[in-house]
Design a protein around this motif. Structure first.
Motif, PDB file in Angstrom:
ATOM      1  N   TRP A 185       5.271  21.286 -17.125  1.00  9.23           N
ATOM      2  CA  TRP A 185       5.039  19.949 -16.584  1.00  9.23           C
ATOM      3  C   TRP A 185       3.691  19.928 -15.871  1.00  9.23           C
ATOM      4  CZ3 TRP A 185       6.686  15.355 -17.517  1.00  9.23           C
ATOM      5  CH2 TRP A 185       6.542  14.322 -16.586  1.00  9.23           C
ATOM      6  N   PRO A 186       2.765  19.075 -16.299  1.00 12.52           N
ATOM      7  CA  PRO A 186       1.414  19.122 -15.741  1.00 12.52           C
ATOM      8  C   PRO A 186       1.264  18.285 -14.469  1.00 12.52           C
ATOM      9  CG  PRO A 186       1.480  17.530 -17.526  1.00 12.52           C
ATOM     10  CD  PRO A 186       2.871  18.133 -17.434  1.00 12.52           C
ATOM     11  N   LEU A 187       0.343  18.695 -13.636  1.00 14.71           N
ATOM     12  CA  LEU A 187      -0.053  17.898 -12.480  1.00 14.71           C
ATOM     13  C   LEU A 187      -1.183  16.977 -12.932  1.00 14.71           C
ATOM     14  CD1 LEU A 187       0.023  17.278  -9.419  1.00 14.71           C
ATOM     15  CD2 LEU A 187      -1.715  19.070  -9.137  1.00 14.71           C
ATOM     16  N   LYS A 188      -0.921  15.688 -12.941  1.00 11.84           N
ATOM     17  CA  LYS A 188      -1.952  14.712 -13.289  1.00 11.84           C
ATOM     18  C   LYS A 188      -1.589  13.374 -12.657  1.00 11.84           C
ATOM     19  CE  LYS A 188      -0.009  13.064 -17.704  1.00 11.84           C
ATOM     20  NZ  LYS A 188      -0.311  12.852 -19.130  1.00 11.84           N
ATOM     21  N   LEU A 189      -2.540  12.478 -12.598  1.00 13.82           N
ATOM     22  CA  LEU A 189      -2.312  11.170 -12.018  1.00 13.82           C
ATOM     23  C   LEU A 189      -1.370  10.365 -12.905  1.00 13.82           C
ATOM     24  CD1 LEU A 189      -3.098   9.129  -9.787  1.00 13.82           C
ATOM     25  CD2 LEU A 189      -4.903   8.318 -11.327  1.00 13.82           C
ATOM     26  N   THR A 234       0.853  -1.180   0.000  1.00 13.03           N
ATOM     27  CA  THR A 234       0.000   0.000   0.000  1.00 13.03           C
ATOM     28  C   THR A 234       0.890   1.231   0.000  1.00 13.03           C
ATOM     29  OG1 THR A 234      -1.653  -1.186   1.313  1.00 13.03           O
ATOM     30  CG2 THR A 234      -1.870   1.214   1.178  1.00 13.03           C
ATOM     31  N   GLN A 235       0.555   2.191  -0.849  1.00 13.58           N
ATOM     32  CA  GLN A 235       1.360   3.408  -0.956  1.00 13.58           C
ATOM     33  C   GLN A 235       0.533   4.616  -0.524  1.00 13.58           C
ATOM     34  OE1 GLN A 235       2.742   4.419  -4.918  1.00 13.58           O
ATOM     35  NE2 GLN A 235       4.474   5.585  -4.123  1.00 13.58           N
ATOM     36  N   PHE A 236       1.095   5.424   0.385  1.00 11.76           N
ATOM     37  CA  PHE A 236       0.432   6.618   0.891  1.00 11.76           C
ATOM     38  C   PHE A 236       0.972   7.860   0.179  1.00 11.76           C
ATOM     39  CE2 PHE A 236      -0.388   4.862   5.476  1.00 11.76           C
ATOM     40  CZ  PHE A 236      -1.298   3.962   4.939  1.00 11.76           C
ATOM     41  N   GLU A 237       0.076   8.771  -0.119  1.00 10.92           N
ATOM     42  CA  GLU A 237       0.451  10.089  -0.625  1.00 10.92           C
ATOM     43  C   GLU A 237      -0.370  11.123   0.145  1.00 10.92           C
ATOM     44  OE1 GLU A 237       1.607  13.354  -1.799  1.00 10.92           O
ATOM     45  OE2 GLU A 237       2.633  11.736  -2.870  1.00 10.92           O
ATOM     46  N   VAL A 238       0.304  12.099   0.748  1.00 12.61           N
ATOM     47  CA  VAL A 238      -0.379  13.067   1.591  1.00 12.61           C
ATOM     48  C   VAL A 238      -1.201  14.061   0.777  1.00 12.61           C
ATOM     49  CG1 VAL A 238       1.490  14.780   1.666  1.00 12.61           C
ATOM     50  CG2 VAL A 238      -0.061  14.518   3.640  1.00 12.61           C
ATOM     51  N   MET A 239      -0.837  14.272  -0.493  1.00 12.50           N
ATOM     52  CA  MET A 239      -1.571  15.224  -1.326  1.00 12.50           C
ATOM     53  C   MET A 239      -2.813  14.569  -1.925  1.00 12.50           C
ATOM     54  SD  MET A 239       0.138  17.936  -0.911  1.00 12.50           S
ATOM     55  CE  MET A 239      -0.638  19.011  -2.128  1.00 12.50           C
ATOM     56  N   PRO A 240      -3.812  15.378  -2.295  1.00 17.58           N
ATOM     57  CA  PRO A 240      -5.024  14.813  -2.912  1.00 17.58           C
ATOM     58  C   PRO A 240      -4.701  14.138  -4.249  1.00 17.58           C
ATOM     59  CG  PRO A 240      -5.368  17.095  -2.237  1.00 17.58           C
ATOM     60  CD  PRO A 240      -3.904  16.836  -2.127  1.00 17.58           C
ATOM     61  N   GLN A 241      -5.551  13.210  -4.653  1.00 14.36           N
ATOM     62  CA  GLN A 241      -5.338  12.548  -5.941  1.00 14.36           C
ATOM     63  C   GLN A 241      -5.492  13.563  -7.067  1.00 14.36           C
ATOM     64  OE1 GLN A 241      -7.325   8.794  -6.561  1.00 14.36           O
ATOM     65  NE2 GLN A 241      -7.473   9.117  -8.756  1.00 14.36           N
ATOM     66  N   PRO A 242      -4.491  13.674  -7.935  1.00 14.82           N
ATOM     67  CA  PRO A 242      -4.577  14.626  -9.040  1.00 14.82           C
ATOM     68  C   PRO A 242      -5.528  14.128 -10.118  1.00 14.82           C
ATOM     69  CG  PRO A 242      -2.514  13.416  -9.152  1.00 14.82           C
ATOM     70  CD  PRO A 242      -3.189  12.973  -7.896  1.00 14.82           C
ATOM     71  N   PRO A 260      -4.835  23.449 -21.975  1.00 15.48           N
ATOM     72  CA  PRO A 260      -4.761  24.892 -22.280  1.00 15.48           C
ATOM     73  C   PRO A 260      -4.211  25.717 -21.114  1.00 15.48           C
ATOM     74  CG  PRO A 260      -6.855  23.985 -23.015  1.00 15.48           C
ATOM     75  CD  PRO A 260      -6.194  22.921 -22.182  1.00 15.48           C
ATOM     76  N   LEU A 261      -4.366  25.180 -19.896  1.00 18.00           N
ATOM     77  CA  LEU A 261      -3.899  25.930 -18.721  1.00 18.00           C
ATOM     78  C   LEU A 261      -2.414  25.700 -18.446  1.00 18.00           C
ATOM     79  CD1 LEU A 261      -4.639  27.667 -16.212  1.00 18.00           C
ATOM     80  CD2 LEU A 261      -5.101  25.512 -15.016  1.00 18.00           C
ATOM     81  N   VAL A 262      -1.933  24.477 -18.621  1.00 16.07           N
ATOM     82  CA  VAL A 262      -0.576  24.148 -18.178  1.00 16.07           C
ATOM     83  C   VAL A 262       0.459  24.036 -19.293  1.00 16.07           C
ATOM     84  CG1 VAL A 262      -1.471  22.942 -16.145  1.00 16.07           C
ATOM     85  CG2 VAL A 262      -1.018  21.648 -18.236  1.00 16.07           C
TER      86      VAL A 262
END
Length: 488
Positions: free
Chosen positions: A343-347, A322-330, A337-339
């Motif tokens: 480098w984009p923030l995505k899952l 199991t892997q934990f990530e403290v940030m919300p799921q991207p 068009p925004l990024v």
């Protein structure tokens, strides 16, 4: 471009993977690269765009449209010449770089980006197979001596460039083999270490003297940084023996998690766990190797290092990972068009995740719990972002079973003692203070001592390390000779 309309005619083709059940049985690479015809078609997708943003998206500024066109034309030998003009080690980046160049691809505005990384991978593998990668010893020697401390990608790139400029280069590595985190951080299934060994042979043929098992300075007492040194040398001795010293060590101080129960057995930094398996793969005998066999494994940290722990644990035979990530799921898809072209923030789902892993997002570890001094689990709480801060969500507390906990939350700074040993000033993050100015770049406050790579910029990508090593080599060359013909 060779095929001006190629981007409208051909779809992106990804490199393949061998089946999960097959690849979990070993630690060898399992990526199925593009063959020559497939590479030609993918290279044909490169647009004849007015401004190729991929060049700037790539930290080493690879001349991407040019080598794509050469692959399309079938001129592979000139393609590797173009690729090597900006990147000393494309076999590293072609395997483990996240490819910011593809995020910046013009085609990526409203379509699938050109498969730049897969084409780079194909070029360098073809070049090695054809014997086109040969030593490039200098025509003339300068009589100047340079010490490069650290043999990761920054140190390797700097040492190679400086040797080709004619300097007598000695590269010092505290561990028993060259490569830094390439060797002992990145698992073999992502990059086999034979690629490093081939470059070491090339560098030695170019005149680089490599001294492994030599620690420059000393490590702090109780340090858990990987160190298999058999001898030490003082910073003062290096400054006395060499005309210039370039510090290219890694950012090896792992970020800790100081919560109740941290001292229980079974809780380890990722960089205690991963190097041991790489040493075993290399044929070394280890007593008491950290293993995940039959264990419930929790990996804390959602980045690449955490993913490497996932893949290694699954190969060991973990019961669950199991892997934990403290940030919300991207989001699964970025807002282009925004990024774009950044480098984009995505899952991002890695090959290790696909092999078996439960991923938990927006989760924070409150405490470790155990019995008889050994970890048996941990307690968590969900968190959410409010006014720029992560705050706990009441009523979301949960307990997870864990026999092995791996902390993979990144690295905060280099081991401080080496910088203190040289008297190098540090920045606010504990890295070596040195600018990247065109004139006098990479120089520290100490005369004739320079710093580059993670030692200077903090933890980063392999491709950034290569860039900094190349640029620092030019700065050192200019310092020694008054000018430099090395590329920056």
């Amino acid at each position: 471009m060779g095929k001006v309309t190629g981007f409208m005619e051909y779809e992106r083709l990804e490199e393949g993977y061998k089946p999960v059940p097959e690849r979990l049985k070993h630690y060898k690479e399992f990526v199925v690269g593009l063959d020559d015809p497939q590479s030609k078609v993918q290279a044909a997708r490169c647009m004849d765009c007015g401004t190729p943003f991929c060049n700037n998206g790539c930290p080493v500024n690879n001349i991407i449209p040019d080598f794509n066109d050469l692959v399309y034309q079938g001129d592979w030998q000139n393609a590797i010449t173009v690729l090597h003009s900006t990147n000393n080690f494309p076999e590293f980046t072609g395997r483990i770089c996240p490819a910011p160049c593809e995020a910046a691809c013009t085609l990526n505005v409203n379509d699938d980006a050109v498969g730049i990384k897969s084409i780079e991978h194909a070029i360098i593998d073809r070049a090695w197979a054809e014997g086109w990668v040969q030593p490039q010893p200098p025509r003339h020697k300068t009589g100047k001596k340079v010490a490069v401390v650290g043999s990761g990608p920054a140190g390797m790139a700097a040492a190679q460039q400086l040797a080709r400029a004619g300097h007598d280069v000695t590269m010092f590595e505290k561990n028993d083999r060259v490569g830094g985190l390439l060797r002992y951080g990145i698992p073999d299934f992502k990059m086999e270490k034979s690629h490093i060994d081939l470059r070491v042979k090339q560098m030695e043929a170019e005149g680089v003297v490599i001294r492994t098992g030599v620690l420059v300075g000393e490590l702090p007492k109780g340090s858990k940084v990987t160190n298999w040194a058999k001898e030490t040398i003082s910073p003062e001795q290096l400054q006395k023996d060499f005309d210039a010293v370039l510090l290219t060590g890694g950012s090896e101080q792992s970020r800790d998690l100081p919560v109740p129960g941290r001292d229980l057995d079974g809780i380890h930094f990722a960089m205690e766990f991963l190097p041991q398996q790489n040493k075993v793969n290399a044929g070394d005998k280890l007593k008491g190797q950290l293993r995940a066999d039959g264990k419930h494994v929790i990996v804390i940290g959602g980045g690449d290092t955490g993913s490497d722990c996932v893949g290694t644990s699954n190969r060991h035979g973990a019961v669950s990972v199991t892997q934990f990530e403290v940030m919300p799921q991207p989001p699964e898809q970025e807002n282009k068009p925004l990024v774009w072209p950044y480098w984009p923030l995505k899952l991002r789902t890695s090959s290790s995740h696909e092999e078996g892993c439960v991923r938990e997002f927006a989760i924070s570890t409150k405490a470790f719990i155990g019995e008889k001094g050994k970890v048996t689990g941990l307690t968590t709480v969900n968190v959410e972002m409010k006014e720029g801060k992560l705050v706990e969500i009441a009523g979301t507390e949960k307990t997870y079973k864990a026999d092995l906990v791996l902390l993979a939350m990144g690295f905060v700074n280099p081991v401080a003692t080496i910088l203190e040993g040289f008297g190098v000033e540090k920045d606010a993050r504990g890295n070596a203070r040195a600018s990247t100015d065109f004139i006098g770049g990479y120089a520290t406050n100490v005369p004739k001592v320079f710093a580059a790579g993670d030692m200077r910029r903090g933890q980063s990508l392999v491709v950034w390390a290569i860039r900094e090593g190349r640029q620092a080599a030019r700065a050192v060359d200019e310092f020694l000779m008054g000018f430099s013909d090395l590329p920056r």
